[in-house]
Design a protein around this motif. Structure first.
Motif, PDB file in Angstrom:
ATOM      1  N   LYS A  24       1.823  -0.791  -6.785  1.00  0.00           N
ATOM      2  CA  LYS A  24       0.408  -0.386  -6.350  1.00  0.00           C
ATOM      3  C   LYS A  24      -0.477  -1.643  -5.847  1.00  0.00           C
ATOM      4  CE  LYS A  24      -3.645   2.157  -7.222  1.00  0.00           C
ATOM      5  NZ  LYS A  24      -4.849   1.715  -7.887  1.00  0.00           N
ATOM      6  N   ARG A  25      -0.213  -2.670  -6.657  1.00  0.00           N
ATOM      7  CA  ARG A  25      -0.736  -4.142  -6.488  1.00  0.00           C
ATOM      8  C   ARG A  25      -0.411  -4.585  -5.273  1.00  0.00           C
ATOM      9  NH1 ARG A  25      -5.547  -5.483  -5.972  1.00  0.00           N
ATOM     10  NH2 ARG A  25      -6.149  -7.451  -6.857  1.00  0.00           N
ATOM     11  N   ILE A  26       0.971  -4.664  -5.025  1.00  0.00           N
ATOM     12  CA  ILE A  26       1.664  -5.386  -3.850  1.00  0.00           C
ATOM     13  C   ILE A  26       1.015  -4.692  -2.494  1.00  0.00           C
ATOM     14  CG2 ILE A  26       3.480  -5.447  -2.338  1.00  0.00           C
ATOM     15  CD1 ILE A  26       5.058  -6.049  -5.048  1.00  0.00           C
ATOM     16  N   ALA A  27       0.741  -3.164  -2.621  1.00  0.00           N
ATOM     17  CA  ALA A  27       0.405  -2.521  -1.424  1.00  0.00           C
ATOM     18  C   ALA A  27      -1.187  -2.967  -1.104  1.00  0.00           C
ATOM     19  CB  ALA A  27       0.492  -1.109  -1.601  1.00  0.00           C
ATOM     20  N   GLU A  28      -1.833  -3.072  -2.335  1.00  0.00           N
ATOM     21  CA  GLU A  28      -3.173  -3.386  -2.107  1.00  0.00           C
ATOM     22  C   GLU A  28      -3.445  -4.766  -1.362  1.00  0.00           C
ATOM     23  OE1 GLU A  28      -4.857  -0.861  -5.767  1.00  0.00           O
ATOM     24  OE2 GLU A  28      -4.732  -2.899  -6.173  1.00  0.00           O
ATOM     25  N   HIS A  29      -2.623  -5.626  -1.996  1.00  0.00           N
ATOM     26  CA  HIS A  29      -2.752  -7.277  -1.727  1.00  0.00           C
ATOM     27  C   HIS A  29      -2.326  -7.149  -0.148  1.00  0.00           C
ATOM     28  CE1 HIS A  29      -4.276  -9.552  -4.802  1.00  0.00           C
ATOM     29  NE2 HIS A  29      -3.232  -9.005  -5.782  1.00  0.00           N
ATOM     30  N   LEU A  30      -1.176  -6.525   0.270  1.00  0.00           N
ATOM     31  CA  LEU A  30      -0.703  -6.846   1.606  1.00  0.00           C
ATOM     32  C   LEU A  30      -1.552  -6.039   2.780  1.00  0.00           C
ATOM     33  CD1 LEU A  30       2.993  -6.478   1.118  1.00  0.00           C
ATOM     34  CD2 LEU A  30       1.542  -8.615   0.989  1.00  0.00           C
ATOM     35  N   ALA A  31      -2.674  -4.972   2.254  1.00  0.00           N
ATOM     36  CA  ALA A  31      -3.425  -4.381   3.134  1.00  0.00           C
ATOM     37  C   ALA A  31      -4.392  -5.408   3.283  1.00  0.00           C
ATOM     38  CB  ALA A  31      -3.705  -3.096   2.438  1.00  0.00           C
ATOM     39  N   GLU A  32      -4.895  -6.062   2.257  1.00  0.00           N
ATOM     40  CA  GLU A  32      -5.962  -7.135   2.334  1.00  0.00           C
ATOM     41  C   GLU A  32      -5.650  -8.502   3.384  1.00  0.00           C
ATOM     42  OE1 GLU A  32      -6.889  -8.583  -1.620  1.00  0.00           O
ATOM     43  OE2 GLU A  32      -7.312  -6.476  -2.163  1.00  0.00           O
ATOM     44  N   SER A  33      -4.260  -8.845   3.010  1.00  0.00           N
ATOM     45  CA  SER A  33      -3.857  -9.813   3.948  1.00  0.00           C
ATOM     46  C   SER A  33      -2.450  -9.856   3.896  1.00  0.00           C
ATOM     47  CB  SER A  33      -4.248 -11.068   3.477  1.00  0.00           C
ATOM     48  OG  SER A  33      -3.929 -12.262   4.289  1.00  0.00           O
ATOM     49  N   PRO A  34      -1.750  -9.627   4.875  1.00  0.00           N
ATOM     50  CA  PRO A  34      -1.993  -9.879   6.327  1.00  0.00           C
ATOM     51  C   PRO A  34      -2.419  -8.565   7.141  1.00  0.00           C
ATOM     52  CG  PRO A  34       0.336  -9.653   6.233  1.00  0.00           C
ATOM     53  CD  PRO A  34      -0.106  -9.582   4.710  1.00  0.00           C
ATOM     54  N   GLY A  35      -2.773  -7.505   6.177  1.00  0.00           N
ATOM     55  CA  GLY A  35      -3.238  -6.271   7.037  1.00  0.00           C
ATOM     56  C   GLY A  35      -2.102  -5.143   7.219  1.00  0.00           C
ATOM     57  N   VAL A  36      -1.099  -5.147   6.438  1.00  0.00           N
ATOM     58  CA  VAL A  36      -0.278  -4.102   6.324  1.00  0.00           C
ATOM     59  C   VAL A  36      -0.629  -2.563   5.908  1.00  0.00           C
ATOM     60  CG1 VAL A  36       2.106  -3.674   5.387  1.00  0.00           C
ATOM     61  CG2 VAL A  36       1.636  -6.047   5.823  1.00  0.00           C
ATOM     62  N   ARG A  37      -0.276  -1.869   6.555  1.00  0.00           N
ATOM     63  CA  ARG A  37      -0.526  -0.388   6.066  1.00  0.00           C
ATOM     64  C   ARG A  37       0.211  -0.182   4.822  1.00  0.00           C
ATOM     65  NH1 ARG A  37       0.433   4.255   9.339  1.00  0.00           N
ATOM     66  NH2 ARG A  37       2.536   3.489   9.121  1.00  0.00           N
ATOM     67  N   PRO A  38      -0.520   0.709   3.785  1.00  0.00           N
ATOM     68  CA  PRO A  38       0.266   1.032   2.671  1.00  0.00           C
ATOM     69  C   PRO A  38       1.719   1.566   3.086  1.00  0.00           C
ATOM     70  CG  PRO A  38      -1.988   1.325   2.386  1.00  0.00           C
ATOM     71  CD  PRO A  38      -1.931   0.930   3.683  1.00  0.00           C
ATOM     72  N   GLU A  39       1.769   2.445   3.948  1.00  0.00           N
ATOM     73  CA  GLU A  39       2.709   3.349   4.449  1.00  0.00           C
ATOM     74  C   GLU A  39       3.890   2.522   4.705  1.00  0.00           C
ATOM     75  OE1 GLU A  39      -0.815   5.685   5.559  1.00  0.00           O
ATOM     76  OE2 GLU A  39      -0.286   3.906   5.659  1.00  0.00           O
ATOM     77  N   ASP A  40       3.602   1.208   5.154  1.00  0.00           N
ATOM     78  CA  ASP A  40       4.710   0.339   5.729  1.00  0.00           C
ATOM     79  C   ASP A  40       4.956  -0.811   4.709  1.00  0.00           C
ATOM     80  OD1 ASP A  40       5.143   1.218   8.135  1.00  0.00           O
ATOM     81  OD2 ASP A  40       3.209   0.058   8.958  1.00  0.00           O
ATOM     82  N   VAL A  41       4.530  -0.604   3.072  1.00  0.00           N
ATOM     83  CA  VAL A  41       5.119  -1.475   2.012  1.00  0.00           C
ATOM     84  C   VAL A  41       6.272  -0.820   1.306  1.00  0.00           C
ATOM     85  CG1 VAL A  41       4.415  -2.585   0.004  1.00  0.00           C
ATOM     86  CG2 VAL A  41       2.627  -2.582   2.093  1.00  0.00           C
ATOM     87  N   PHE A  42       7.498  -1.022   1.475  1.00  0.00           N
ATOM     88  CA  PHE A  42       8.596  -0.499   0.841  1.00  0.00           C
ATOM     89  C   PHE A  42       9.019  -1.587  -0.211  1.00  0.00           C
ATOM     90  CE2 PHE A  42      13.061  -0.144   0.197  1.00  0.00           C
ATOM     91  CZ  PHE A  42      13.246   1.258   0.140  1.00  0.00           C
TER      92      PHE A  42
END
Length: 127
Positions: free
Chosen positions: A87-105
């Protein structure tokens, strides 16, 4: 202690790739309590002919901006901590560089502590 591999489609700028490593590492520090200097990561870029994924597997709609993250870490974390990390990885990557949570595997591989040597031919964590 973790080693992390991040795979993305080719063409993203260096700042984007660096933001991925920073977001994953911040997550590892926050959730797994990894020391700041304990960072071992590689980012690989793949052209479209070498980057395959299920665009709708498990009804998650992925794009070509998919980021595949594989983390190898000690087998000392609970299921709850692992889920908090994802969850935290998805949150951090959404913040920067702007990765959609659906695109975090994320794929986490647990290994025994004695499976590490950080240099000098010594298994530093073996007991």
């Amino acid at each position: 202690m973790p080693i992390t591999r991040i795979a993305v489609r080719a063409g993203k700028p260096a700042a984007y790739r660096k933001a991925l490593t920073q977001g994953v590492h911040r997550s590892l520090m926050e959730v797994f309590k990894v020391p700041e200097d304990d960072i071992f990561m590689v980012v690989t870029e793949h052209d479209a002919d070498n980057f395959f994924y299920g665009k709708h597997y498990l009804d998650i709609h992925r794009s070509d901006d998919l980021v595949m993250i594989q983390i190898v870490a000690n087998n000392t974390r609970t299921s709850e901590l692992k889920q908090a990390l994802y969850k935290r990885i998805a949150e951090h990557l959404a913040e920067s560089p702007g990765v959609r949570p659906e695109d975090v595997f994320v794929n986490l591989i647990d290994v025994p502590k004695e499976n590490w040597s950080f240099g000098n031919g010594i298994a530093q964590y073996a007991t």
